[in-house]
Scaffold this active site. Sequence first.
Site, PDB file in Angstrom:
ATOM      1  N   HIS A 169       0.549  -1.024   0.171  1.00 23.09           N
ATOM      2  CA  HIS A 169      -0.211  -0.196  -0.030  1.00 23.09           C
ATOM      3  C   HIS A 169       0.806   1.568  -0.203  1.00 23.09           C
ATOM      4  O   HIS A 169       0.933   2.792  -0.307  1.00 23.09           O
ATOM      5  CB  HIS A 169      -1.031   0.051   1.250  1.00 23.09           C
ATOM      6  CG  HIS A 169      -1.908   0.880   1.203  1.00 23.09           C
ATOM      7  ND1 HIS A 169      -2.277   2.309   0.375  1.00 23.09           N
ATOM      8  CD2 HIS A 169      -3.787   0.499   1.254  1.00 23.09           C
ATOM      9  CE1 HIS A 169      -3.478   2.480   0.677  1.00 23.09           C
ATOM     10  NE2 HIS A 169      -3.740   1.672   1.024  1.00 23.09           N
ATOM     11  N   ASP A 407     -10.324  -1.131 -19.682  1.00 24.63           N
ATOM     12  CA  ASP A 407     -10.700  -1.585 -20.719  1.00 24.63           C
ATOM     13  C   ASP A 407      -9.027  -2.381 -21.766  1.00 24.63           C
ATOM     14  O   ASP A 407      -8.004  -2.069 -22.225  1.00 24.63           O
ATOM     15  CB  ASP A 407     -11.323  -1.088 -22.087  1.00 24.63           C
ATOM     16  CG  ASP A 407     -11.478  -1.326 -22.988  1.00 24.63           C
ATOM     17  OD1 ASP A 407     -11.343  -2.913 -23.407  1.00 24.63           O
ATOM     18  OD2 ASP A 407     -11.925  -0.828 -23.954  1.00 24.63           O
TER      19      ASP A 407
END
Length: 474
Positions: A169, A407
């Site tokens: 993180h 995408d």
Amino acid sequence: MFRSAAPARVPTDAVIPFNFFDDTPLWRAFILYSMFVFDDILDPEKLRSSLEALAQREGWRKLGARLRRNAKGELEYHVPAEFNKDRPALSYSHVVHNVDAKDHAVAARLPKPSSRPDIVCDPDEFRSLFQREGGPVKLDDYLNADIPQLGLHIVSFKDKTLVCLDWPHTLMDAMGKRTLLDAWTLMLEGRPDEIISPQGTDVDPLADLGKNPTEPHKLAGERLSMFGLAQYGVANILDFVRSQENRMVCVPGPFVKKLREEALADIKRNPEMGSFLSEGDVLCAWWTSLAISNLSPKTTVVLNNAYSLRKPLAEDLLPINNGPYVSNAIGFLNVLLPAHEIFDKPLSYVASAIRHAIRELGTRAQVEAFAAMWRESSGKLPPFFGNRGMHMITFSNWSKAGLFQTDFSAAVVTPGKESGSRSGRPSYIQNNQFGLILPNGFPIIGKDNDGNYWLSGYMNKGQWGKIEEQLAKF
């Protein structure tokens, strides 16, 4: 795979200090894994080579940095002068199962959207799919090995492809991941000239955040002292050590839409509650009412909402014209309510309280005030508000990151029968964490291409069964 001590330093590595708000105990505690399920056959080599090429571009080389500690114990990035097969830009693995996912013992349980709000799976049961062999589970696994921060693991079935990323993180937050996915997509599509270098690769744009507060934080009077925080920790220690169960919930789009319409109609009759509520406000309010059903009415409930600082800092510290920010820029908006108000008042009341906190605590001045408290904290912990007997619920809504709109059409080899018009876009996404397991912490993964919301989280063993009973009523 991992050694017990840090490897020798490489003299030719470029050493970059960590940004202040990246090297905190909170972000050090989480190792994150994201699994994207595509109902298409994707080209793994094309995915790997494009991401690797991105990590070798100027401004993006931090993705391949090795983590080290300096003499003060602070974290540093050590970036190889060049990436090669011995010191690659990313950790990569690929597993092939020559069966359809439905015929695989574990993948057969991958969830599909539900027609009503429902618990659809335990995300942890897919660990053998999303975690590469020997994948990191704690910060020391990076510090004690010469591995890049970013890992890519691809699992290929005859009808689906799982694309899994892992990182500490300390590297980036959800909006940073969105920027990474956008750049990766451009590289996949053969459009590298359109990729923008991130800001903050050589200097810390947030170096002065919190040093110039102009007003006190509006919840300063409710702040827990370090002693109070310790008391809260002692009172809730069992939640951190007892067995926690992870579950994924699908909330259909029409259900959320109806909740919002009803809440908006309610506040129209009560203008003092405001005039706008987002789907996120309503979803968090609804889920809170379910998640605290076991509490005493007198308990103080603290809704701890993580949010991106990029918008409030866009005018000065993180101007959009300087490029995207691929690090951690996170604040927390807090709502304090007695449990009985959540039980007794309409959903619109809690949703309005969440929206009010966004308006009141999300201003540039309040962001500065919050960061000032974070800076002066002796343990570099963010400020907490409430009391030692409070019940805290943490939300992290990633809907604005648009993860389901990723995408990868350019990597599709064979469109799947199930993917239809969303070929190249994920049908399911989950996030898993290692290190600190935060009870009652709920990431909202986002809104899929059919309008359904997905959220997950850890709760005490047995609590999810009670949630299931409540969901059955819908």
